[in-house]
Write a protein that holds these residues in place. Structure first.
Motif, PDB file in Angstrom:
ATOM      1  N   GLY A   1       0.863  -1.348  -0.012  1.00 38.41           N
ATOM      2  CA  GLY A   1      -0.077  -0.070   0.073  1.00 38.41           C
ATOM      3  C   GLY A   1       0.978   1.272  -0.007  1.00 38.41           C
ATOM      4  N   LYS A   2       0.240   2.483   0.312  1.00 39.62           N
ATOM      5  CA  LYS A   2       0.832   3.874   0.109  1.00 39.62           C
ATOM      6  C   LYS A   2       1.964   3.904   1.512  1.00 39.62           C
ATOM      7  CE  LYS A   2      -2.799   6.319  -1.941  1.00 39.62           C
ATOM      8  NZ  LYS A   2      -3.920   7.346  -1.731  1.00 39.62           N
ATOM      9  N   GLY A   3       2.707   4.642   1.151  1.00 40.03           N
ATOM     10  CA  GLY A   3       3.628   5.338   2.361  1.00 40.03           C
ATOM     11  C   GLY A   3       5.099   4.480   1.953  1.00 40.03           C
ATOM     12  N   ARG A   4       5.492   3.700   1.091  1.00 41.17           N
ATOM     13  CA  ARG A   4       6.595   2.992   1.121  1.00 41.17           C
ATOM     14  C   ARG A   4       7.094   2.992  -0.212  1.00 41.17           C
ATOM     15  NH1 ARG A   4       8.656  -2.624   0.263  1.00 41.17           N
ATOM     16  NH2 ARG A   4       9.717  -3.463   2.055  1.00 41.17           N
ATOM     17  N   GLY A   5       7.375   4.375  -0.461  1.00 40.04           N
ATOM     18  CA  GLY A   5       8.082   4.532  -1.912  1.00 40.04           C
ATOM     19  C   GLY A   5       9.460   5.104  -1.870  1.00 40.04           C
ATOM     20  N   THR A   6      10.063   5.360  -0.874  1.00 36.65           N
ATOM     21  CA  THR A   6      11.187   6.043  -0.936  1.00 36.65           C
ATOM     22  C   THR A   6      12.343   4.950  -1.445  1.00 36.65           C
ATOM     23  OG1 THR A   6      10.821   7.347   1.180  1.00 36.65           O
ATOM     24  CG2 THR A   6      13.070   6.895   0.912  1.00 36.65           C
ATOM     25  N   ILE A   7      13.251   5.629  -2.016  1.00 36.90           N
ATOM     26  CA  ILE A   7      14.355   4.758  -2.910  1.00 36.90           C
ATOM     27  C   ILE A   7      15.964   5.391  -2.133  1.00 36.90           C
ATOM     28  CG2 ILE A   7      15.526   4.194  -4.997  1.00 36.90           C
ATOM     29  CD1 ILE A   7      12.933   4.296  -6.173  1.00 36.90           C
ATOM     30  N   ILE A   8      16.584   4.414  -1.853  1.00 44.75           N
ATOM     31  CA  ILE A   8      17.915   5.001  -1.380  1.00 44.75           C
ATOM     32  C   ILE A   8      18.755   4.840  -2.574  1.00 44.75           C
ATOM     33  CG2 ILE A   8      20.033   4.232   0.075  1.00 44.75           C
ATOM     34  CD1 ILE A   8      17.903   2.852   2.155  1.00 44.75           C
ATOM     35  N   THR A   9      19.799   5.840  -2.686  1.00 47.34           N
ATOM     36  CA  THR A   9      20.717   5.968  -3.798  1.00 47.34           C
ATOM     37  C   THR A   9      21.985   6.397  -3.201  1.00 47.34           C
ATOM     38  OG1 THR A   9      20.345   8.204  -4.569  1.00 47.34           O
ATOM     39  CG2 THR A   9      18.991   6.727  -5.720  1.00 47.34           C
ATOM     40  N   LEU A  10      23.074   6.332  -3.893  1.00 48.86           N
ATOM     41  CA  LEU A  10      24.487   6.650  -3.099  1.00 48.86           C
ATOM     42  C   LEU A  10      25.154   7.801  -3.604  1.00 48.86           C
ATOM     43  CD1 LEU A  10      26.141   3.214  -3.889  1.00 48.86           C
ATOM     44  CD2 LEU A  10      24.965   3.980  -1.888  1.00 48.86           C
ATOM     45  N   LYS A  11      25.586   8.529  -2.631  1.00 49.12           N
ATOM     46  CA  LYS A  11      26.147   9.871  -2.911  1.00 49.12           C
ATOM     47  C   LYS A  11      27.218   9.533  -3.955  1.00 49.12           C
ATOM     48  CE  LYS A  11      25.577  11.445   1.670  1.00 49.12           C
ATOM     49  NZ  LYS A  11      26.171  11.805   3.193  1.00 49.12           N
ATOM     50  N   ASN A  12      27.557  10.870  -4.849  1.00 51.83           N
ATOM     51  CA  ASN A  12      28.570  10.718  -5.833  1.00 51.83           C
ATOM     52  C   ASN A  12      27.734   9.973  -7.141  1.00 51.83           C
ATOM     53  OD1 ASN A  12      30.855  11.921  -6.539  1.00 51.83           O
ATOM     54  ND2 ASN A  12      31.739   9.578  -6.981  1.00 51.83           N
ATOM     55  N   SER A  13      26.621   9.631  -7.034  1.00 45.30           N
ATOM     56  CA  SER A  13      25.924   8.713  -8.283  1.00 45.30           C
ATOM     57  C   SER A  13      25.469   9.779  -9.234  1.00 45.30           C
ATOM     58  CB  SER A  13      24.708   8.111  -7.612  1.00 45.30           C
ATOM     59  OG  SER A  13      23.912   8.843  -7.109  1.00 45.30           O
ATOM     60  N   PHE A  14      24.927   9.231 -10.311  1.00 48.35           N
ATOM     61  CA  PHE A  14      24.525   9.913 -11.485  1.00 48.35           C
ATOM     62  C   PHE A  14      23.429   8.916 -12.195  1.00 48.35           C
ATOM     63  CE2 PHE A  14      23.898  11.475 -15.619  1.00 48.35           C
ATOM     64  CZ  PHE A  14      23.544  12.864 -15.480  1.00 48.35           C
ATOM     65  N   HIS A  15      22.263   9.564 -12.310  1.00 54.11           N
ATOM     66  CA  HIS A  15      21.273   8.604 -12.647  1.00 54.11           C
ATOM     67  C   HIS A  15      20.508   9.205 -13.853  1.00 54.11           C
ATOM     68  CE1 HIS A  15      21.733   5.578  -9.749  1.00 54.11           C
ATOM     69  NE2 HIS A  15      21.870   6.360  -8.650  1.00 54.11           N
ATOM     70  N   GLY A  16      20.678  10.549 -14.170  1.00 55.96           N
ATOM     71  CA  GLY A  16      20.227  11.175 -15.240  1.00 55.96           C
ATOM     72  C   GLY A  16      19.636  12.587 -14.950  1.00 55.96           C
ATOM     73  N   ARG A  17      18.751  13.418 -15.981  1.00 58.64           N
ATOM     74  CA  ARG A  17      18.690  14.584 -16.032  1.00 58.64           C
ATOM     75  C   ARG A  17      17.008  15.236 -16.154  1.00 58.64           C
ATOM     76  NH1 ARG A  17      23.254  18.077 -16.183  1.00 58.64           N
ATOM     77  NH2 ARG A  17      25.094  16.936 -17.081  1.00 58.64           N
ATOM     78  N   THR A  18      16.455  14.084 -15.895  1.00 59.70           N
ATOM     79  CA  THR A  18      14.985  14.379 -15.643  1.00 59.70           C
ATOM     80  C   THR A  18      14.783  14.803 -14.417  1.00 59.70           C
ATOM     81  OG1 THR A  18      14.372  12.014 -14.966  1.00 59.70           O
ATOM     82  CG2 THR A  18      14.197  12.787 -17.423  1.00 59.70           C
ATOM     83  N   ILE A  19      13.636  15.344 -13.815  1.00 59.01           N
ATOM     84  CA  ILE A  19      13.543  16.023 -12.533  1.00 59.01           C
ATOM     85  C   ILE A  19      13.644  14.723 -11.663  1.00 59.01           C
ATOM     86  CG2 ILE A  19      11.938  16.890 -10.839  1.00 59.01           C
ATOM     87  CD1 ILE A  19      13.456  18.938 -12.560  1.00 59.01           C
ATOM     88  N   THR A  20      13.059  13.622 -11.765  1.00 57.09           N
ATOM     89  CA  THR A  20      13.253  12.432 -10.899  1.00 57.09           C
ATOM     90  C   THR A  20      14.650  11.937 -10.877  1.00 57.09           C
ATOM     91  OG1 THR A  20      10.765  11.829 -11.079  1.00 57.09           O
ATOM     92  CG2 THR A  20      12.366  10.243 -10.239  1.00 57.09           C
ATOM     93  N   THR A  21      15.210  11.580 -12.149  1.00 59.44           N
ATOM     94  CA  THR A  21      16.603  11.118 -11.937  1.00 59.44           C
ATOM     95  C   THR A  21      17.547  11.901 -11.387  1.00 59.44           C
ATOM     96  OG1 THR A  21      16.706  11.490 -14.303  1.00 59.44           O
ATOM     97  CG2 THR A  21      15.929   9.188 -13.764  1.00 59.44           C
ATOM     98  N   LEU A  22      17.577  13.299 -11.481  1.00 57.52           N
ATOM     99  CA  LEU A  22      18.504  14.228 -11.100  1.00 57.52           C
ATOM    100  C   LEU A  22      17.967  14.263  -9.543  1.00 57.52           C
ATOM    101  CD1 LEU A  22      18.110  17.532 -13.067  1.00 57.52           C
ATOM    102  CD2 LEU A  22      20.187  16.160 -12.477  1.00 57.52           C
ATOM    103  N   THR A  23      16.952  14.084  -9.152  1.00 55.80           N
ATOM    104  CA  THR A  23      16.646  13.691  -7.562  1.00 55.80           C
ATOM    105  C   THR A  23      17.348  12.648  -7.095  1.00 55.80           C
ATOM    106  OG1 THR A  23      14.571  15.083  -7.838  1.00 55.80           O
ATOM    107  CG2 THR A  23      14.888  13.958  -5.711  1.00 55.80           C
ATOM    108  N   ALA A  24      17.187  11.532  -7.853  1.00 55.55           N
ATOM    109  CA  ALA A  24      17.767  10.291  -7.479  1.00 55.55           C
ATOM    110  C   ALA A  24      19.248  10.397  -7.655  1.00 55.55           C
ATOM    111  CB  ALA A  24      17.736   9.224  -8.448  1.00 55.55           C
ATOM    112  N   THR A  25      20.154  11.256  -8.143  1.00 52.95           N
ATOM    113  CA  THR A  25      21.378  11.523  -8.322  1.00 52.95           C
ATOM    114  C   THR A  25      22.019  12.121  -7.012  1.00 52.95           C
ATOM    115  OG1 THR A  25      21.437  12.078 -10.807  1.00 52.95           O
ATOM    116  CG2 THR A  25      23.096  12.911  -9.705  1.00 52.95           C
TER     117      THR A  25
END
Length: 392
Positions: free
Chosen positions: A125-149
């Protein structure tokens, strides 16, 4: 058209979003490129890892032309042979269950993020959507993948950013545990941080992370946009780490120069995204898929072994140069980072090398080398000769 006419035209009509070097490229063959004036360059960049089997590859060009003459595009509401055959090849060789095709690395990573969040939503259900990424990473240039970076330098100008990401230190399970919580659904990482400086993950850390994901029912998402499709000496880098991701993204080298990306899903995640939950107009385009089949056919086990050998050779030669500007090397296969020292910046060194006929990249504070995977020994040695003449 000469160089000055081309650059003037570009500056007049193209948005100036790239810090270009003052070089034009007109054509190429193998790992050798030529500008409008006919000057030769050895390419240690492959279009930032895209032209994986070199330039003007005859089999690739023939496949693209033949498919273009047959069927250039059709809606994904219908079946096409190139798409299905490519999915079979990728899944079989990677040990995964199903493929989704997209257009770019950022779009591919958006797809695995959606996959992880829907997997968790369906189950918890809702409330479990957080994703852990790593510092110094790069995942893209869209708003979401920039946030993941996980690099602050990219977190500017475009506020507000999306919610749902936390950043842990690469190599530190304690840091991962510190940012973990009941709202986490996945961990996303690059096995070699490319834009961050070509920094490979330690195998023990990756193994422990996979175990933690399994224990907590988090999805393990591996971003192989740059490391995938033979770049590290295996089809995917995860095959060298003894793990099987829940999803793995790819792009760059898959179609040998045409825009294509996507992700592979494991058995337990292949059915998460059903009809209507994810789509893209150009995904699985027949021409791109036909080109990608040639790339995979070219990168057989012998070719991948050659990638590993070429990478070892290149690193050994660079470290033996004794250059006052170059330090230790790091990386996997033909994804190589070279430390810069001696008071110079990587951008300055790259400019000098390019001026002398060797195309290289930068990443973090390092020089980054991503030659075509099919680069010949002669081309490697010619590139190394320029490196030696320029930086000794």
């Amino acid at each position: 058209m000469d160089h000055s006419e081309l650059t003037a035209l570009d500056r007049r009509y193209v948005m100036q979003t790239y810090g270009r070097f003052d070089v034009d490229i007109d054509h190429g063959t193998g790992a050798t490129l030529y500008d409008l004036a006919g000057r030769e360059y050895i390419d240690f960049t492959s279009g930032i890892g895209v032209c994986s089997i070199g330039y003007a590859n005859p089999k690739w060009a023939d496949a693209v032309a033949a498919q273009a003459a047959k069927l250039g595009h059709v809606s994904n509401l219908f079946y096409t042979q190139p798409c299905a055959k490519l999915a079979e090849q990728l899944c079989t060789r990677a040990g995964m269950a199903a493929a989704f095709f997209a257009n770019s690395g950022a779009e591919s990573n958006e797809g695995v993020i959606k996959l992880a969040r829907k997997y968790s939503f369906d189950k918890y259900g809702k409330g479990r959507g957080t994703i852990i990424t790593l510092k110094n990473s790069f995942h893209g240039r869209t708003i979401t993948t920039l946030t993941a970076t996980g690099q602050d330098v990219f977190h500017n100008y475009f506020f507000p950013f999306d919610e749902g990401f936390r950043y842990a230190r690469a190599g530190s399970m304690d840091s991962v545990q510190e940012v973990a919580g009941h709202d986490v659904c996945a961990v996303m990482l690059e096995l070699v941080q490319g834009e961050g400086g070509v920094l490979p993950m330690e195998p023990d850390f990756v193994h422990d992370l996979a175990v933690l994901c399994a224990e907590r029912d988090w999805l393990l998402l591996v971003d192989e946009v740059q490391t995938g499709i033979g770049r590290t000496g295996t089809l995917f880098a995860f095959q060298q780490y003894g793990i099987l991701p829940d999803a793995v993204s790819f792009a760059k080298g898959i179609a040998g120069g045409l825009p294509m990306g996507g992700f592979l899903a494991s058995d337990r995640t292949r059915a998460v995204l059903g009809p209507g939950t994810h789509a893209t107009t150009f995904g699985g385009n027949p021409i791109c898929a036909a080109a990608a089949q040639v790339v995979l056919d070219t990168l057989d086990e012998d070719a991948l072994a050659a990638v590993r050998a070429k990478g070892e050779y290149l690193r050994a030669r660079i470290e033996a140069l004794g250059s006052p500007y170059l330090g230790a090397t790091r990386g996997l296969g033909l994804m190589i980072g070279v430390e810069v020292k001696g008071g110079a910046t990587n951008r300055e060194l790259a400019g000098r090398l390019i001026q002398n006929g060797l195309l290289v990249l930068t990443a973090g504070t390092a020089l980054r080398l991503l030659p075509p995977l099919t680069i010949t020994q002669e081309e490697l040695d010619r590139g190394l000769a320029i490196l030696e003449e320029t930086l000794l």
